[in-house]
Design a protein around this motif. Structure first.
Motif: not given
Length: 486
Positions: A65-72, A211-227
Motif C-alpha cells: 500500500w502506498l498510503g491508501h492506494k493498493p499496489v499489486v 516515495i515520501l513526496y507521493d505519500i505526503c505531498p502537502w508536507l514535502m512541498r514545503h520541506l527542503p530536500g532533493p524534491q
C-alpha cells in the motif's frame, strides 16, 4: 491538546479499519500502516531483495500500500506475462501520483493515460519510423556517435578513465539527432546541464524522498530536500525543449520535416481544427522529455555495464572480438543487420541486458477499470508493478540466473535464439516505445568499441567491482577502464 490527541487517535483507527476492509479481496500482503501504507515496512525503498522476500512470504502476486492506494506486485515470468497481457487494456493506465502529476501533468507518452496516451504513443511510433527506425536512417546517426566515442577512447592513449560521461553524451546525442535534427558538442555547457538534469531525475525516482513526496505531498512541498531540486531541473529541461521548438518554428520546416519536432509541429497544424483530438505544444514538450528520459539513461547505463562485464570476463571479450574479426574483418561500419551473422556477440549483448537488469520494476501502471489479475479482483485505480528483475532471473526459465552466461541465448549448435522470459522492455500495451532504437544502439556501439579496442582493468586493480547502485535504474558503481587499440 487532549481533544487533538483523541481526534488523531480516532482518525488513525478509522483509517486502519478502512484499510483492513479494502484489502480483504485483494492479493495477500503485509498489514499496512494508516497514512503510510507498507513503505515503512520496506524502509521506504524498493529493491530486488525486499521484493523477493515478500514474494516468498505472500506468493507471486501480492499487495503493498502506498498510503491508501493498493499496489499489486507481479513476481516471476508467468505472473508478469499473464498479469500484463491477459487483461492488457485494463492495466494500460499510468499511475497519477503527486510526483508524476507535478512532472508531467498527465501529458506526453510515459506519464499519460487514456486518450492522450493512445494518440501521443501512436504518433511517436509513426514518427520514429518516418525518421528511419527500422531502416538504416537512424543507424547512420548511431554510427556517428559510435565514432565520436571511439575517438574519445583513442585520445586516452591507454590511460585509465571513467567511461560514464562520454557514453551518456554519445547516447544522448542519438536522441538529439532524432528529436532536434542536430547533435551537440561535448563541450556545450547547456547540453551538459541537460544530461546532468536527466541523471538527477533518474536518481531521484524510486528514492526515499520520491516515495515520501507521493505519500505526503502537502508536507514535502514545503520541506527542503532533493524534491525541490528535481522540480527545478525538470522545469529547466522543459524550458530547454521549448527553446528548441521556437527555433524550429522560426526555421519553418514543417512542410519538409527533418526531425521529431518538425513532424510534431506539422501534426499540430493538421489537427488544429480536429474536434476529436488536437496535438498541442504542452504534449510535444513532455513527449520530447519522455524520449530523452527513456532513450538516454537506460541505454547509457546498459553500455556502462557492458564495458564493466567485458573487463570482468576477459575470456568473453576475447570470444566476441574473435567473432567480429572472423565475420566483419576490417569493416569500419557496423549495421544492426550484422547481428544475424554474429550469433555469439548477439547473445552477449542480450546476456548483458538480462544480467544487469537495469529496470528493477517496470514503470508503475494503473488499472483503468475494475479487473481481475490471476483470480484476484483488483479495483479501478490500483497500481500494478511488474518485477522485471524476477522475470530475468526466474530459475524456471534460466539455467544459471545469477551467472553471466551468453549460453542462455545460444542453442546446441551455437545459433542465437531469444527466450520468452527475456522481457527487459516489459510487455503488454505499455511495452517500451524505444525498444528497437535501444537494441540498435546497444549492438552497434558495443560492436564498434570491441572491434577497435581491448578493454582492461587499470594497473593494480585485480578484480572488477560489479556491485550495483539502486535508483530508478540499476547502475554500476563508478569504475575506470583502459582502452588499447587492437
Amino acid at each position: 491538546m487532549v481533544t487533538l490527541i483523541v481526534f488523531v487517535f480516532c482518525l488513525f483507527i478509522l483509517q486502519f479499519l478502512k484499510l483492513q476492509w479494502a484489502r480483504k479481496s485483494l492479493p495477500p500482503g503485509p498489514v499496512p500502516i494508516p497514512f503510510f501504507g507498507n513503505f515503512p515496512h520496506v524502509s521506504f525503498k524498493v529493491d530486488h531483495n525486499i521484493l523477493d522476500k515478500l514474494a516468498k512470504t505472500y506468493g507471486n502476486i501480492y499487495t503493498l500500500w502506498l498510503g491508501h492506494k493498493p499496489v499489486v506486485v507481479l513476481h516471476g515470468f508467468p505472473t508478469v506475462k499473464e498479469g500484463l497481457t491477459t487483461h492488457a487494456d485494463d492495466v494500460a493506465g499510468r499511475m497519477n501520483t503527486p510526483f508524476f502529476q507535478r512532472i508531467a501533468n498527465g501529458k506526453g507518452i510515459f506519464f499519460s493515460s487514456g486518450v492522450i496516451w493512445k494518440h501521443e504513443r501512436r504518433f511517436g511510433i509513426a514518427t520514429l519510423r518516418k525518421l528511419g527506425l527500422g531502416n538504416k536512417g537512424i543507424e547512420r546517426g548511431i554510427q556517428v556517435e559510435a565514432r565520436h566515442l571511439m575517438e574519445f577512447f583513442q585520445s586516452t592513449d591507454g590511460k585509465a578513465v571513467d567511461p560514464a560521461y562520454p557514453i551518456v553524451l554519445a547516447v544522448s546525442n542519438v536522441i538529439c539527432t532524432v528529436v532536434f535534427g542536430h547533435r551537440f558538442s561535448l563541450e556545450d555547457e547547456t547540453f551538459q546541464k541537460l544530461v546532468k538534469a536527466l541523471h538527477f531525475f533518474t536518481d531521484f525516482a524510486n528514492s526515499t524522498s520520491q516515495i515520501l513526496y507521493d505519500i505526503c505531498p502537502w508536507l514535502m512541498r514545503h520541506l527542503p530536500g532533493p524534491q525541490q531540486k528535481v522540480f527545478v531541473l525538470c522545469d529547466f529541461i522543459h524550458s530547454f525543449v521549448r527553446k528548441e521548438i521556437r527555433i524550429h518554428k522560426e526555421r519553418g520546416k514543417i512542410d519538409d520535416p527533418e526531425d521529431f519536432i518538425d513532424y510534431y509541429l506539422f501534426q499540430m497544424a493538421k489537427t488544429e481544427n480536429n474536434a476529436m483530438y488536437k496535438h498541442d505544444e504542452d504534449n510535444m514538450v513532455q513527449s520530447v522529455f519522455d524520449l530523452f528520459l527513456g532513450g538516454t539513461e537506460t541505454t547509457a547505463t546498459t553500455l556502462r555495464w557492458a564495458l564493466l562485464y567485458m573487463v570482468a570476463y576477459p575470456d568473453i571479450q576475447e570470444k566476441v572480438q574473435q567473432e567480429l574479426d572472423a565475420v566483419l574483418g576490417s569493416s569500419q561500419s557496423i549495421w544492426y543487420e550484422d547481428r544475424k551473422r554474429l550469433p555469439y556477440t548477439h547473445a552477449v549483448v542480450h546476456e548483458i541486458m538480462r544480467f544487469c537488469s537495469i529496470i528493477l520494476i517496470g514503470l508503475p501502471r494503473e488499472t483503468v477499470r475494475d479487473t481481475t489479475l490471476l483470480g484476484y479482483p483488483v479495483p479501478k485505480g490500483s497500481i500494478v508493478i511488474a518485477n522485471i528483475y524476477s522475470v530475468l532471473t526466474d530459475p524456471e526459465y534460466w539455467e544459471k540466473p545469477f551467472e553471466f552466461d551468453p549460453g542462455h541465448f545460444l542453442d546446441e549448435e551455437g545459433n542465437f535464439f531469444c527466450r520468452e522470459a527475456f522481457l527487459p522492455f516489459s510487455t503488454g500495451f505499455r511495452l517500451c516505445l524505444g525498444e528497437q532504437l535501444a537494441r540498435m544502439e546497444l549492438f552497434i556501439i558495443f560492436c564498434s568499441l570491441l572491434q577497435t579496442f581491448r578493454f582492461t582493468l587499470p594497473d593494480g586493480v585485480k578484480e572488477a567491482d560489479t556491485q550495483c547502485i539502486l535508483g530508478s535504474t540499476v547502475q554500476p558503481r563508478p569504475y575506470r577502464v583502459c582502452a588499447f587499440l587492437r
